[in-house]
Structure formats: structure tokens, C-alpha cells
Design a protein around this motif. Sequence first.
Motif, PDB file in Angstrom:
ATOM      1  N   PHE A 117       0.840  -1.196   0.000  1.00  0.00           N
ATOM      2  CA  PHE A 117       0.000   0.000   0.000  1.00  0.00           C
ATOM      3  C   PHE A 117       0.876   1.248   0.000  1.00  0.00           C
ATOM      4  N   GLU A 118       1.891   1.266   0.859  1.00  0.00           N
ATOM      5  CA  GLU A 118       2.772   2.427   0.954  1.00  0.00           C
ATOM      6  C   GLU A 118       3.537   2.652  -0.339  1.00  0.00           C
ATOM      7  N   VAL A 119       4.048   1.578  -0.928  1.00  0.00           N
ATOM      8  CA  VAL A 119       4.795   1.713  -2.176  1.00  0.00           C
ATOM      9  C   VAL A 119       3.879   2.228  -3.281  1.00  0.00           C
ATOM     10  N   PHE A 120       2.684   1.658  -3.365  1.00  0.00           N
ATOM     11  CA  PHE A 120       1.744   2.055  -4.414  1.00  0.00           C
ATOM     12  C   PHE A 120       1.430   3.546  -4.326  1.00  0.00           C
ATOM     13  N   THR A 121       1.124   4.029  -3.132  1.00  0.00           N
ATOM     14  CA  THR A 121       0.644   5.403  -2.980  1.00  0.00           C
ATOM     15  C   THR A 121       1.761   6.428  -2.819  1.00  0.00           C
ATOM     16  N   GLU A 122       2.793   6.083  -2.027  1.00  0.00           N
ATOM     17  CA  GLU A 122       3.842   7.055  -1.733  1.00  0.00           C
ATOM     18  C   GLU A 122       4.934   7.085  -2.795  1.00  0.00           C
ATOM     19  N   GLU A 123       5.095   5.992  -3.524  1.00  0.00           N
ATOM     20  CA  GLU A 123       6.183   5.903  -4.501  1.00  0.00           C
ATOM     21  C   GLU A 123       5.674   5.787  -5.931  1.00  0.00           C
ATOM     22  N   ILE A 124       4.457   6.235  -6.176  1.00  0.00           N
ATOM     23  CA  ILE A 124       3.883   6.077  -7.514  1.00  0.00           C
ATOM     24  C   ILE A 124       4.706   6.809  -8.565  1.00  0.00           C
ATOM     25  N   ASP A 125       5.362   7.914  -8.171  1.00  0.00           N
ATOM     26  CA  ASP A 125       6.171   8.641  -9.142  1.00  0.00           C
ATOM     27  C   ASP A 125       7.475   7.927  -9.466  1.00  0.00           C
ATOM     28  N   LEU A 126       7.802   6.883  -8.686  1.00  0.00           N
ATOM     29  CA  LEU A 126       9.004   6.103  -8.948  1.00  0.00           C
ATOM     30  C   LEU A 126       8.707   4.867  -9.790  1.00  0.00           C
ATOM     31  N   TRP A 127       7.513   4.258  -9.612  1.00  0.00           N
ATOM     32  CA  TRP A 127       7.247   3.025 -10.349  1.00  0.00           C
ATOM     33  C   TRP A 127       6.446   3.249 -11.630  1.00  0.00           C
ATOM     34  N   TRP A 128       5.778   4.381 -11.767  1.00  0.00           N
ATOM     35  CA  TRP A 128       5.017   4.679 -12.983  1.00  0.00           C
ATOM     36  C   TRP A 128       5.981   5.201 -14.040  1.00  0.00           C
ATOM     37  N   VAL A 129       6.094   4.515 -15.170  1.00  0.00           N
ATOM     38  CA  VAL A 129       7.056   4.876 -16.214  1.00  0.00           C
ATOM     39  C   VAL A 129       6.630   6.174 -16.892  1.00  0.00           C
ATOM     40  N   ARG A 130       7.571   7.088 -17.006  1.00  0.00           N
ATOM     41  CA  ARG A 130       7.262   8.404 -17.567  1.00  0.00           C
ATOM     42  C   ARG A 130       7.375   8.392 -19.097  1.00  0.00           C
ATOM     43  N   GLY A 131       6.525   7.646 -19.738  1.00  0.00           N
ATOM     44  CA  GLY A 131       6.509   7.596 -21.191  1.00  0.00           C
ATOM     45  C   GLY A 131       5.612   8.667 -21.773  1.00  0.00           C
ATOM     46  N   PRO A 132       5.667   8.884 -23.083  1.00  0.00           N
ATOM     47  CA  PRO A 132       4.907   9.968 -23.708  1.00  0.00           C
ATOM     48  C   PRO A 132       3.404   9.756 -23.723  1.00  0.00           C
ATOM     49  N   ILE A 133       2.939   8.506 -23.569  1.00  0.00           N
ATOM     50  CA  ILE A 133       1.498   8.243 -23.648  1.00  0.00           C
ATOM     51  C   ILE A 133       0.933   7.784 -22.316  1.00  0.00           C
ATOM     52  N   ASN A 134       1.688   7.986 -21.233  1.00  0.00           N
ATOM     53  CA  ASN A 134       1.261   7.462 -19.935  1.00  0.00           C
ATOM     54  C   ASN A 134       0.692   8.531 -19.012  1.00  0.00           C
ATOM     55  N   PHE A 135       0.471   9.738 -19.531  1.00  0.00           N
ATOM     56  CA  PHE A 135      -0.044  10.831 -18.733  1.00  0.00           C
ATOM     57  C   PHE A 135      -1.010  11.665 -19.561  1.00  0.00           C
ATOM     58  N   TRP A 136      -1.698  12.542 -18.893  1.00  0.00           N
ATOM     59  CA  TRP A 136      -2.594  13.462 -19.585  1.00  0.00           C
ATOM     60  C   TRP A 136      -1.789  14.514 -20.343  1.00  0.00           C
ATOM     61  N   ASP A 137      -0.765  15.056 -19.675  1.00  0.00           N
ATOM     62  CA  ASP A 137       0.072  16.074 -20.296  1.00  0.00           C
ATOM     63  C   ASP A 137       1.531  15.768 -19.954  1.00  0.00           C
ATOM     64  N   SER A 138       2.104  14.780 -20.630  1.00  0.00           N
ATOM     65  CA  SER A 138       3.446  14.317 -20.289  1.00  0.00           C
ATOM     66  C   SER A 138       4.507  15.372 -20.556  1.00  0.00           C
ATOM     67  N   ALA A 139       4.256  16.300 -21.477  1.00  0.00           N
ATOM     68  CA  ALA A 139       5.256  17.307 -21.810  1.00  0.00           C
ATOM     69  C   ALA A 139       5.492  18.263 -20.646  1.00  0.00           C
ATOM     70  N   ARG A 140       4.529  18.423 -19.761  1.00  0.00           N
ATOM     71  CA  ARG A 140       4.638  19.382 -18.659  1.00  0.00           C
ATOM     72  C   ARG A 140       4.829  18.700 -17.310  1.00  0.00           C
ATOM     73  N   LEU A 141       4.730  17.407 -17.238  1.00  0.00           N
ATOM     74  CA  LEU A 141       4.713  16.705 -15.960  1.00  0.00           C
ATOM     75  C   LEU A 141       5.976  16.919 -15.145  1.00  0.00           C
ATOM     76  N   LEU A 142       5.783  17.278 -13.871  1.00  0.00           N
ATOM     77  CA  LEU A 142       6.874  17.334 -12.907  1.00  0.00           C
ATOM     78  C   LEU A 142       6.802  16.188 -11.912  1.00  0.00           C
ATOM     79  N   GLU A 143       5.590  15.776 -11.559  1.00  0.00           N
ATOM     80  CA  GLU A 143       5.430  14.751 -10.530  1.00  0.00           C
ATOM     81  C   GLU A 143       4.044  14.133 -10.622  1.00  0.00           C
ATOM     82  N   LEU A 144       3.971  12.837 -10.353  1.00  0.00           N
ATOM     83  CA  LEU A 144       2.705  12.133 -10.166  1.00  0.00           C
ATOM     84  C   LEU A 144       2.559  11.906  -8.668  1.00  0.00           C
ATOM     85  N   ARG A 145       1.397  12.267  -8.087  1.00  0.00           N
ATOM     86  CA  ARG A 145       1.267  12.277  -6.631  1.00  0.00           C
ATOM     87  C   ARG A 145      -0.126  11.820  -6.208  1.00  0.00           C
ATOM     88  N   ILE A 146      -0.160  11.025  -5.131  1.00  0.00           N
ATOM     89  CA  ILE A 146      -1.417  10.665  -4.478  1.00  0.00           C
ATOM     90  C   ILE A 146      -1.397  11.260  -3.081  1.00  0.00           C
TER      91      ILE A 146
END
Length: 268
Positions: free
Chosen positions: A20-49
Amino acid sequence: MTEPSATASVEVSVDPKTAFEVFTEEIDLWWVRGPINFWDSARLLELRIEPGVGGRFLEVYGTDPEDVRVSGRITDWRPGEQFSYRTPEGDVETSVSFAPIDGGTRVTVVQTLLTADANTAFVWPNVLHWLPAWIGRRDSAPRIPRELGRLSIALYYSDPAAAARWLHKVFGLTSWDRIPAVGAQPSWIELHVGSSAILLFERSEPASPAADHAAWVYVDDLDAHFAQAKGNGAKILQEIHQHGFRSYEAEDLEGHRWTFLQARPTMQ
């Protein structure tokens, strides 16, 4: 017509509280920052829960607290057991549960459409497998987001999953997340050479495979790589030769041409 729900599960080798802790607190570490994996990947600084009921699932775009995209609001928060969130429009609910199993935890994500006119693409079935990949390396990996490099190529195959398995076996290409098993047909597949991505998609109409791409890949040991490819049945178009650089050319199972080159010692 969009299906009313989608479910995805993975098993991880940590207890539910840690999962649970890894999923929520470390999501910005395990979610791959690819071009199609976000709403606006060109501007992304952080994914956060943000933790707790009322918290937000955010894409952070700037230092201004308002410069974010809210993907959802937390409606249920039980550490080690489950959390849920709903889209701001209230049309999609996502629940993530953490169930103990022998040797670890089964993490299950269920996305459900709450209104008849909801229009969404179910992302979790395509990305949840990044979680066990991160858990497997988090004890030794640097605690910084894993970024894709600036060079990627897209390839189109009649059977992308079969192509991924072939490319892994014959050319030794790997993936940050997984090579699809026989029978699996993910929406897209990412293979990686260092931080560069090779995205595999299904070909929508007949085309000349040789015209789909031109790929150059630098490897650490060209002779060993050539022996692996030739030994596993690759069609060799030109054996190792020297022409300003040392390389060989081969063709894959659907006629795409690949040039493999000896990497310089300074190449990262």
C-alpha cells in the motif's frame, strides 16, 4: 461501446502494508514516464497521491499549487487494505485492494463506469505490471523517477506480442516492465534499449514492413550479439563490417531491418 468495468491484478513480494505504501507514496518512482502514460506528459513534474479521504490523485505541472490536473478524489482510505477514488466528474470509480497471499500481496485495481455516458480509457490494465517491476528493484535502485530517453521508435506488427517475444529471444531486447506471455495481447508494448523506448503497436492495414522504420541500436559486445542473433535464426543481411563504425544488419520475423553497432565506451 465502452465496457462498464475493467480489472487488473498483480502479485508482489511484500506485505499488504508495504505494498500500500509503495503504491501510494512511490507512484512517481514506479510509474514509467513515457509519452502516452499521462494526460500532459510534456509538462509533468510529478505524479502524486495525497493520503486520506478527500486527497487528490494529481499530475503536478508547476510550482503553483493550482497548476495540476486532478485525476480523482480519494473516497476510501484504509492503509494496507484498500483505497478508492472518483474522477472529478463523478463518472468513474477506481478501487485498489491489497490482499495477503503466500509470500506477499495481491494488488487488484477495479475501474467502474458510474454513468451511462462516461467516456474513458481504462489505463490500469496496461500499467499495473510496472508495480512489481519497481518493487523487485527498489532496494538498490536510485530514488528518482525513471525517465525514457529522447529517442524512441514505433513499430507496427500484425502480432505485436509475438514480435516482442521474438525480439527479446533473438536480439536480446528487454523491457522495464515485462515481455508479454503467449496469449497476452496488451494495447501497446514497450521494449527498452537503455532509456530509449521501442513501442510496438498492431498494424491496422497492410504495409511494407521494411518501410515501417529504420532502427540503429548500439550494443556493448557486437560479436556476442551477432552470435546470439545468428544462432537464433535471424536473417543476416550483412555480417559484421567496418565502415567508420563497426556494425551488422539483420532482418526480423516480419521483414523490418535492424542495424546493430558497437557502442563507444563513453556511451551511457
